[in-house]
Structures are given as C-alpha cells and as structure tokens.
Scaffold this motif. Structure first.
Motif, mmCIF file in Angstrom:
data_model
loop_
_atom_site.group_PDB
_atom_site.id
_atom_site.type_symbol
_atom_site.label_atom_id
_atom_site.label_comp_id
_atom_site.label_asym_id
_atom_site.label_seq_id
_atom_site.Cartn_x
_atom_site.Cartn_y
_atom_site.Cartn_z
ATOM 1 N N SER A 243 0.842 -1.197 0.000
ATOM 2 C CA SER A 243 0.000 0.000 0.000
ATOM 3 C C SER A 243 0.880 1.251 0.000
ATOM 4 O O SER A 243 2.042 1.222 0.374
ATOM 5 C CB SER A 243 -0.906 0.006 1.233
ATOM 6 N N THR A 244 0.321 2.355 -0.447
ATOM 7 C CA THR A 244 1.024 3.638 -0.458
ATOM 8 C C THR A 244 0.455 4.533 0.641
ATOM 9 O O THR A 244 -0.664 4.336 1.102
ATOM 10 C CB THR A 244 0.880 4.330 -1.820
ATOM 11 N N TRP A 245 1.219 5.526 1.040
ATOM 12 C CA TRP A 245 0.742 6.419 2.099
ATOM 13 C C TRP A 245 1.189 7.837 1.809
ATOM 14 O O TRP A 245 2.331 8.074 1.410
ATOM 15 C CB TRP A 245 1.281 5.989 3.458
ATOM 16 N N GLN A 246 0.291 8.775 2.025
ATOM 17 C CA GLN A 246 0.587 10.185 1.874
ATOM 18 C C GLN A 246 -0.004 10.920 3.063
ATOM 19 O O GLN A 246 -1.196 10.798 3.352
ATOM 20 C CB GLN A 246 -0.016 10.734 0.570
ATOM 21 N N GLY A 247 0.843 11.663 3.781
ATOM 22 C CA GLY A 247 0.381 12.412 4.936
ATOM 23 C C GLY A 247 -0.436 13.627 4.542
ATOM 24 O O GLY A 247 -0.580 13.960 3.366
ATOM 25 N N VAL A 248 -0.977 14.306 5.552
ATOM 26 C CA VAL A 248 -1.825 15.478 5.332
ATOM 27 C C VAL A 248 -1.312 16.624 6.195
ATOM 28 O O VAL A 248 -1.105 16.463 7.401
ATOM 29 C CB VAL A 248 -3.303 15.169 5.670
ATOM 30 N N GLU A 249 -1.118 17.772 5.594
ATOM 31 C CA GLU A 249 -0.716 18.972 6.326
ATOM 32 C C GLU A 249 -1.929 19.609 6.999
ATOM 33 O O GLU A 249 -3.053 19.148 6.848
ATOM 34 C CB GLU A 249 -0.046 19.963 5.367
ATOM 35 N N GLY A 250 -1.694 20.698 7.707
ATOM 36 C CA GLY A 250 -2.790 21.420 8.345
ATOM 37 C C GLY A 250 -2.794 21.225 9.846
ATOM 38 O O GLY A 250 -1.846 20.728 10.451
ATOM 39 N N THR A 251 -3.912 21.603 10.458
ATOM 40 C CA THR A 251 -4.052 21.540 11.913
ATOM 41 C C THR A 251 -4.304 20.109 12.366
ATOM 42 O O THR A 251 -5.002 19.347 11.707
ATOM 43 C CB THR A 251 -5.232 22.432 12.358
ATOM 44 N N ILE A 349 -9.773 21.011 9.132
ATOM 45 C CA ILE A 349 -8.722 20.289 9.848
ATOM 46 C C ILE A 349 -7.998 19.332 8.904
ATOM 47 O O ILE A 349 -8.579 18.796 7.961
ATOM 48 C CB ILE A 349 -9.338 19.513 11.033
ATOM 49 N N GLY A 350 -6.704 19.091 9.191
ATOM 50 C CA GLY A 350 -5.940 18.167 8.364
ATOM 51 C C GLY A 350 -5.747 16.805 8.995
ATOM 52 O O GLY A 350 -5.738 15.784 8.315
ATOM 53 N N ARG A 351 -5.577 16.794 10.337
ATOM 54 C CA ARG A 351 -5.266 15.541 11.026
ATOM 55 C C ARG A 351 -6.078 15.439 12.312
ATOM 56 O O ARG A 351 -6.254 16.425 13.019
ATOM 57 C CB ARG A 351 -3.762 15.457 11.352
ATOM 58 N N LEU A 352 -6.518 14.216 12.609
ATOM 59 C CA LEU A 352 -7.366 13.982 13.767
ATOM 60 C C LEU A 352 -6.873 12.722 14.486
ATOM 61 O O LEU A 352 -6.804 11.648 13.895
ATOM 62 C CB LEU A 352 -8.819 13.802 13.319
ATOM 63 N N GLY A 391 -17.913 15.252 0.346
ATOM 64 C CA GLY A 391 -17.862 16.677 0.024
ATOM 65 C C GLY A 391 -16.709 17.423 0.654
ATOM 66 O O GLY A 391 -16.642 18.656 0.548
ATOM 67 N N GLY A 392 -15.768 16.707 1.304
ATOM 68 C CA GLY A 392 -14.682 17.388 1.986
ATOM 69 C C GLY A 392 -13.323 17.088 1.379
ATOM 70 O O GLY A 392 -13.213 16.540 0.291
ATOM 71 N N ARG A 393 -12.303 17.442 2.098
ATOM 72 C CA ARG A 393 -10.925 17.205 1.691
ATOM 73 C C ARG A 393 -10.369 16.032 2.491
ATOM 74 O O ARG A 393 -10.914 15.669 3.549
ATOM 75 C CB ARG A 393 -10.071 18.446 1.937
ATOM 76 N N PRO A 394 -9.280 15.399 2.027
ATOM 77 C CA PRO A 394 -8.729 14.256 2.746
ATOM 78 C C PRO A 394 -8.318 14.614 4.183
ATOM 79 O O PRO A 394 -7.824 15.712 4.446
ATOM 80 C CB PRO A 394 -7.507 13.874 1.903
ATOM 81 N N VAL A 395 -8.538 13.671 5.065
ATOM 82 C CA VAL A 395 -8.175 13.818 6.473
ATOM 83 C C VAL A 395 -7.370 12.587 6.883
ATOM 84 O O VAL A 395 -7.729 11.457 6.543
ATOM 85 C CB VAL A 395 -9.422 13.935 7.375
#
Length: 420
Positions: A243-251, A349-352, A391-395
C-alpha cells in the motif's frame, strides 16, 4: 477478496487492517456494512462495526449482515475480531456473535485467541494476561462498559454461549503448526466447537495462523491474523503490491473519550507539556450545554496540538454513571465528539487523533467515512489512516484503542499523520 473480517469496533478494526497490511495483503477498512461491492484489488476486507457494547441481538444481526456482504465479495475465510482484552459482559457480545457466525458458516474448530503479545496481551493455561497481571487485575475490572472480572477466557465465554468450549494448551502451541492442528482436531472430536488457544509470542501466533490454513472461521484479537497472509501467499493468491501512504498537512486536533489508564497517562503527558487542552465533563455532555462549533473554533485557534478530552478517572466515571445512567452518559459523550469532529472537518482540519474505541466509532460514523486507506504503524495496534469525508478534503486519522500506545502517542501520531 480472499479474507473477510468483521470487527466489533473501529480502533480494533484498524489494528487488524494494520496487521494484515504489514504482512503483505492489500487491505481496505470499511465503516459499517458497505452498500456497494469492493474494488477488485482488495485482498482483505475489514468491515468495522460498532457492536461491542450494544445489545447482543443487535450485534449478532449486524455481524451476520457483514458476513453476507463479505461472502458476496468471494471471501473464502472469515475472521471475527474483538479486543485483545476480550471486552464483553456475561451476556455477550463475543460469544453470541461467534456462535451465530459459526452456525451460519457451519464452521467447526473455531479458534478463540485474543492474544496480542506486542501490546502485552498473552494467553497461558486459558487465562488472559495484560503484561504480568491477570486480566481481572490489570485495571480492566474497572472498565466503565465491559468490566472484566475473570481472566479465564473459556469460563467467561461459557457464560455467553451454549456452544461447547475446548482448549489448546501452550505445550502443543509451542510444538508448532502440525501439533496445533492435531490438538484442534482432537478438541473437535471431543465435541468442542469454540476452542481457546494459548499464545505467548508473535511466533506462537504465526504457527497458529499456519495451522488455520483453510479454516472457515476464526476469532480473536488482531494478532491471530499475523500468520494468515502467508497461507494465501503460498497458494500464489497475493499480488505482492504494498500500500502507499501520503500524509496530510494542516491543523492536528486530539479527541480523547477513553478513560483507560494508558490514555489518561497520555492526556497527562500532553497537559504537563503545556499544550492546549479543553475538558468535556459528563455533566456538560448529558445536559446539552456543549457547543461543538465553539469547541472546534477554540481548537482551530490554538497553537500546537490542541486536545479535547473527557478522560476522567474511574471514580468520576462511576459517579456520572450513577447520576445519569451508564448508557446515557456514554451516548452523550460519543455524540458530542462526533459533533465536534464534524465541526473540525468543516473548519478544514488536516489531522485527527482519536483515543478510545467507542469514541473512534462515533467519530468515523459522524464524519460519514465509508472506506479508510491503511498507512504506517504508529504504535502496535494503531496504524495511520486516511479518508475523505463526503464533500470534503482528505483527512489523516489515528484511531487508538484506549489502552494502546506509549505516553507520547499523541505527538508520535501527529508526526506520522503529517507524513514525517
């Protein structure tokens, strides 16, 4: 799809997905029973339910629905995954679900093995240990929803189901896969249908997995899945693609609804570091005084990694349950965190990072996440996840079972979810 898995909560399901992914299977975790078919590339599908603490009849119905969907995807082997501390009550839900799945599949020699040595959970003489303590002396006896007061897995299981129960002892396990298979056959010949199997190490789990080649149904913690991918690989059925993985920037925001010892320690470490923290009390949640939009606004305005938590100590939890009722308190806190998570996603938010199995389930359901990509492991039993709300962005998410992770788990999760 080759392997079909049914998890009784969301954190445990991601733990299982992580285990299978590390062993080379292409895995997708589904939030609830999907309404459409899986992608052809999926080799192991994990249907994450929120059935651990609901009435047993409802847990059975949901699990059978998941089973039918997995059968329709072509699965040839099925795994019922529950917590490595066997979280359940004398009424269920582990026994009733295992029994229903076994009957639906006409399965015999159904292994029961919650062992997860990487997190300190081992089984010896049929008794479940957490590190060097019996389960009922580990703090789990104070669990607010599923207090575990007996470490004898067969005895606890016998209170939940009428199916005959057997036991494969550690000397047979340590003798290897052939001896395990022979012991399972012997227990079956004596009439046992659900069979507790000892395990003290990952090597034991690998041998158990080898012995289960071709088994229709098995049950346990995520560790029981370690040896299964190799069986499919030997048959030439795995693609070999990772599998591949890509992190997410933001809060990044941490939501903690777990009252476990480990999570309360992680909350304490966060607060001791002077990082922003906001406590939600049971009284606030039950009364309806909480304003999810305001809480999300507070979190998004903080520097660092803000924490919103309701991880009270056992005495406070008991007092709130006595005042308002156990189920009412649990439902109110879960709904509060789901509402806060929705508000955070709407704010960009970017990460939870979410601590607690019930809290994680409420957040995933609240966000409407239907499938989650499995990323790198943060800690044993807790992988990084990535999904896109409708309807949102990746988290990027970390869904942590209450007792998992070290003192600095929140910081470690944040770094991996960002892609560092």
């Amino acid at each position: 799809m080759l392997l079909g898995c049914i998890g009784d909560d969301f954190t445990g399901s991601s733990d299982l997905a992580n285990t299978l992914s590390k062993q080379g299977m292409r895995v997708t975790q589904f939030s609830g029973v999907p309404t459409t078919g899986a992608a052809p590339s999926v080799e192991a599908g994990v249907v994450a339910l929120k059935s651990r603490s609901i009435p047993a009849k409802e847990a059975v119905a949901q699990s059978l629905q998941a089973l039918e969907w997995l059968k329709a995807q072509g699965c040839t082997q099925f795994l019922f995954k529950y917590c490595s501390t066997f979280d359940s009550t004398p009424e269920g839900n582990i026994g009733p679900v295992a029994e229903a799945l076994a009957e639906a599949l006409d399965a015999r020699k159904v292994v029961v093995c919650p062992a997860f040595p990487g997190a300190g959970r081992t089984i010896y003489q049929g008794h479940l240990f957490v590190h060097d303590r019996l389960l009922n002396e580990s703090g789990m006896e104070h669990h607010p929803l599923n207090p575990m007061t007996d470490a004898d897995i067969g005895r606890w299981l016998a209170r939940q189901t009428a199916m005959p129960i057997g036991h494969v002892r550690f000397p047979e396990v340590r003798s290897g896969a052939a001896a395990i298979a022979e012991a399972l056959a012997h227990a079956d010949a004596k009439g046992a249908r659900l069979i507790v199997v000892d395990a003290l190490s990952d090597a034991d789990l690998m041998e158990i997995g080898t012995a289960l080649d071709g088994a229709t149904l098995l049950t346990g913690g995520s560790g029981i899945a370690m040896g299964l991918p190799a069986n499919f690989r030997r048959q030439g059925l795995l693609s070999g693609e990772g599998s591949t993985w890509q992190g997410v920037e933001g809060t990044c925001v941490v939501l903690s609804g777990s009252c476990s010892t480990a999570t309360r320690g992680q909350v304490g470490r966060h607060r001791d570091a002077g990082l922003p923290a906001l406590e939600i009390t049971a009284e606030d949640a039950v009364s309806g005084r909480l304003d999810p939009q305001a809480i999300a606004g507070w979190a998004m305005a903080q520097a660092g990694r803000p924490l919103v938590f309701s991880s009270a100590d056992p005495a406070q939890v008991r007092a709130a349950q006595e005042a308002y009722g156990r189920e009412k308190v649990a439902a109110a806190i879960e709904h509060a965190f789901a509402d806060i998570a929705r508000a955070l996603v709407a704010a960009g938010i970017g990460r939870l990072v979410v601590a607690g199995g019930e809290t994680s389930g409420a957040v995933v359901e609240g966000l409407g996440l239907t499938a989650l990509e499995i990323g790198p492991e943060i800690a044993p039993g807790a992988p990084a996840l990535r999904s896109t709300p409708p309807g949102g962005r990746p988290v990027a998410l970390a869904l942590k079972s209450g007792n998992f992770g070290g003192p600095d788990f929140f910081a470690e999760a944040d770094a991996i979810l960002r892609g560092n």
